[in-house]
Structure formats: C-alpha cells, structure tokens
Scaffold this active site. Sequence first.
Site, PDB file in Angstrom:
ATOM      1  N   ASP A 133       0.776  -1.279   0.091  1.00 37.35           N
ATOM      2  CA  ASP A 133       0.131   0.158   0.187  1.00 37.35           C
ATOM      3  C   ASP A 133       0.908   1.140   0.036  1.00 37.35           C
ATOM      4  OD1 ASP A 133      -2.217  -1.765   0.237  1.00 37.35           O
ATOM      5  OD2 ASP A 133      -3.042  -0.582   1.389  1.00 37.35           O
ATOM      6  N   CYS A 159       1.067  -7.975   5.375  1.00 38.55           N
ATOM      7  CA  CYS A 159       0.790  -6.568   5.144  1.00 38.55           C
ATOM      8  C   CYS A 159      -0.685  -6.320   4.705  1.00 38.55           C
ATOM      9  CB  CYS A 159       1.666  -5.625   3.739  1.00 38.55           C
ATOM     10  SG  CYS A 159       3.394  -5.815   4.731  1.00 38.55           S
ATOM     11  N   ASP A 160      -1.226  -5.097   4.674  1.00 34.56           N
ATOM     12  CA  ASP A 160      -2.390  -4.405   4.636  1.00 34.56           C
ATOM     13  C   ASP A 160      -3.666  -5.346   4.326  1.00 34.56           C
ATOM     14  OD1 ASP A 160      -0.672  -2.459   5.317  1.00 34.56           O
ATOM     15  OD2 ASP A 160      -2.194  -0.742   4.546  1.00 34.56           O
ATOM     16  N   LYS A 161      -3.775  -5.484   2.962  1.00 32.22           N
ATOM     17  CA  LYS A 161      -4.943  -6.408   2.574  1.00 32.22           C
ATOM     18  C   LYS A 161      -4.680  -8.032   2.369  1.00 32.22           C
ATOM     19  CE  LYS A 161      -6.568  -2.305   1.756  1.00 32.22           C
ATOM     20  NZ  LYS A 161      -5.191  -1.607   2.044  1.00 32.22           N
ATOM     21  N   CYS A 207       5.127  -2.010   8.101  1.00 32.88           N
ATOM     22  CA  CYS A 207       5.510  -0.702   8.561  1.00 32.88           C
ATOM     23  C   CYS A 207       5.084  -0.501  10.103  1.00 32.88           C
ATOM     24  CB  CYS A 207       4.967   0.309   7.930  1.00 32.88           C
ATOM     25  SG  CYS A 207       5.364   0.440   6.243  1.00 32.88           S
ATOM     26  N   SER A 237      -5.266   5.443   5.468  1.00 29.22           N
ATOM     27  CA  SER A 237      -4.231   4.475   5.837  1.00 29.22           C
ATOM     28  C   SER A 237      -4.155   4.417   7.360  1.00 29.22           C
ATOM     29  CB  SER A 237      -2.743   5.074   5.271  1.00 29.22           C
ATOM     30  OG  SER A 237      -1.894   4.458   6.056  1.00 29.22           O
TER      31      SER A 237
END
Length: 556
Positions: A78, A119-121, A191, A468
Amino acid sequence: MRSDAVKKGVERAPHRSLLYALGLTDEELKRPIIGVANSKNEIIPGHIHLDKIAEAVKAGIRMAGGTPVEFSTIGVCDGIAMGHGGMKYSLGSREVIADSIEIMAMAHGFDGIVLIPNCDKIVPGMLMAAARLDIPAIVVSGGPMLAGICDGTTCDLSTVFEAVGALKAGKITEEEFYSIERNACPTCGSCSGMFTANTMNCLTEALGLGLPGNGTIPAVYSERIRLAKEAGMKIVELVERNITPSQILTKEAFVNAFSLDMALGGSTNTVLHLKAIAHEAGVDIPLEEINDISDRVPNLCKLSPAGKYHIEDLHFAGGVSAVLKELSKAGLLHLDALTVTGRTLGENIKDAKVRNRDVIRTIEDPYSKTGGIAILFGNIAREGAVVKASAVSPEMLRHEGPARVFDSEEEAIEAIYGGKIQKGDVVVIRYEGPKGGPGMREMLSPTSALAGMGLDKDVALITDGRFSGATRGASIGHVSPEAMEGGEIAIIEDGDIIEIDIPARKINVKLSDEEIKKRMANWKRPEPKIKKGYMARYTREVTSGSKGAVFREGGV
C-alpha cells in the site's frame, strides 16, 4: 482425512503418480496434507522475508507428522501504491487473495492450511479465506519492522509522508528530508506503527486464529521463526482435533477483536476488514454495535501515528496478551472464546503482565475512556462513516467549517500543496468509494500533506474513500452511501457548512431536507473511471463500505 479425496483408492492412482512426481514418499502421503499459503514477494518490505517464515512453518509441520505443500498468492504494498492510480487496486486485491486461496485449498483437498501474510490487504484476505473454507487454519504473520531513527528520535513511514508537506512548507531542509527518507524504514517487516497491517496482525490474536505473539514479535527476531515453527506444529494438532474456524470465529470472537481494536487505537480499515471477515463467517456486526463497544472500551495505547511508541515498544511492554489481560480486569472480553492454541482466550492470557505502563495504560487510567475508533452518522453518512478518534487532536473533536470539495484525491492534493486550503476548512474528497474510485483508495497523501504543513489541528477531511492506518487528524472516511451510489456526499458544494461532532457520533451538512432533495434530484451518476479488466468487474460487484466492501451475493 479430507486429502483422501486426492490420494486414497485405486481410482486415485493418477493423482498419486503426480504426487510422487513432487518427490513425496508413501509415508508422506499417509500424513495430513497441509497447505502453506505464502505471500512472499520482492516488492513489499513486509513480505521480502516470508520465505524464511514458510521454511520454519514447514519444519514445524514435518516435526508434528504432517506433510506441507507450499503455494503462493499475490500481495500489494500500500505504501508504494499510495497517491497514484495503483491504490485503486489495493482493496480489490483482498478479494483476489481470498479467492485464490479458496481455489488452491478446494482443488487439492488440503486437510488444513497455514496462512502467511503480513501487510495491509493480505492479512484480511487470508482471514476471509480461512472463514470461507472452514478447514483447520492458523495464521502466522511476518512481523513488524523496527522503527527507524531520524535525527535522534524514532520515525516510521508516516514520518516520511508528513515530511513531504513539511518540505513544501519550508519547515525542514532538503538534507533533513532525504535523511528521513533513508532512515525511516530500516528493516524488513510491516511498517512499524499501529497502521493497518500491524493492527490486523494484532487482532488476529484476539480473533483466535493467531498464536500469542503473532501481532508484535519483530520481523527480524529469531522469536518470530520459533513462532512459525510452533504454528506449523499446531496446525497438525488442529487437524487431528478437527478444530475449524467456524468454532473460533464466533460473534464473541469479533467482539473481542473490536474491543482490542479500541484499546490499541487501531486503523479505521479494521472496521472494513473485520466486517468482511465476519461476513464470510456468517456473523453480523452492525456499525451501531461497534460504537457500543467503543463507548465501553477505553483506549489504553498511543502508538504511532497517534503517539511516539511503535509495535516493538508494545511487544516489550507485554504485547497483545498484556492489553487483553488489562481489558479482562473490567470484564470487557469473552474469555471463553476458543483459539488456535486449543485453549480459550482467557487461558492464553492468564499469565500476561504489563511491563511498561506508559505504553499500556491501566484500565483505571486510560488515554481515553472511550475507544480509539468511532462510527459517525448524519445526513451525509446515513450508513455511517469511520474516524480514528484516538489520533484526532482534542480541538478537532468538534468542528464546523466550510466545505472545499474535490472529485478526486489528485485534485485535493494539488489544492493543499498549492496553499488553497485555509484553517477551518473541511476538505471533501468524493467519488473515491468502492465503486467510484474504484477501489476505495487510501487518502494518506492528502492527510499527510495537511499534517506536514501544520494544518492537521485546524482542517478536517471527509471522504467516501479510506485512510491509511498511518493517518492522523480529523480524517473521516468510509462515508456511506458513497457518491457513486448517490450518497449525499455527492451533492455537497463549496462553502456548505459541515458540522462534525465526534463525541456525539454525528456528521452533517447544514442544509435543509428540502435543499438536499432538490440537489439529489439534479444529480447524475458519472461514467465509471475504469471500463475493462479486473477493476471494471470489481466496480460492478462490490458493495458499500458500510458492509465491508465485499462482493454482492451471487457476484463474481
């Protein structure tokens, strides 16, 4: 065993022949076949090392008497996709990930599955797959990145995004800017703040599908490798005991996850993702119920971007288990919920201790008496909007100001950097929802621009897109219905007064019902922005952000 469908009986001789071609022995074919879904790639810092995690998982499976078979799935970074057309594809990748894992598990008859996201998705996509498949499953993530050191203080990716605005405003030098750029992300891993990826990895523990430590053990620690081996061993036990996600992902488990979310001050994206996972599990979590949880669960942590601490600090302070233990003291959890340890949540956390009371506050002395996330309703958000209340400055919890309306993220960024946004304004970015974007882009670039230019305590931003987890300020997203679906955000005009009251859970445009109806009668739906390829199909099939932006029933 479920895998007998592809390996047992005379009729399965062709199948066995192909399995022998993999180098598998008769002994290995007698054992449970465990799928290992690895999202390792060479574009996401949080995934670059997942081959090491997968090897540890497979070692654990073999130690426990199973046969691992690894396969891959996609993943989008992302951060790299942010601020341009690539972000349109991020949320849509969640559905592709869930679908691809379903395809692999169903086609090959796996007895169980270990899911390796970070990570995100990728995390919610894999959790959705686990709920949908309902075969024994366990999640072991890649772990968080260590925080960077910039000019003697800790920093992270959000520091870099905000530095762009600070440089344009003349608040830092080019030398300082490039030093931040080079030092903010020092290791592999997700992150380092309480952004979307780390929030979801932490919530996996509360949901019961991740082992204790999954959310906070740093990516570069040997402890993460040991956790992966334990996950590999544990999946074989889950297969033997036939413990499946449907026994774990109950209504109580989702309440536990949302409660932890409130205590951590997690990303607003968790509302979208937890609702999508709950949808796959057949569990209903109305947005109003999320507000009820927020009203009773205090915010115990101020992690980046809301504060100075990072995930490694949470780990050293006792991790997710310590936060859950603190919540349990006030009876805020369902402690009898089953988890992949084979034990209850209460049993998992009974020995947890808080080691730093500034990182994890006591239940009696929280950072806030209410949770870190709030759902707002009003005449421009009939189906709700989401804000990370824990990252909003106190002076912006209630705000009233004139709208500055933009029909895309790019238009808004240009206006912000061009000095066209004034203190008191409410930036409105629309046609960025699931259908309108398409893909419900994250607005980290405009919110970081506002923060970097020193406007985050004076300007609010509302959108039918997303934010975000690195966003801070009065950033209100997921406005539903979205503009593309005829939501009232579509008829807001420059200068209309927007009224925001986060404590009262309200967001309204100060227009009469008659004026709103008049404007809606004159509104025309724009043409879709993407007319071919995956995102064209996504536009046709995706539902509202208030429903988790899942595909409609009977869709793709």
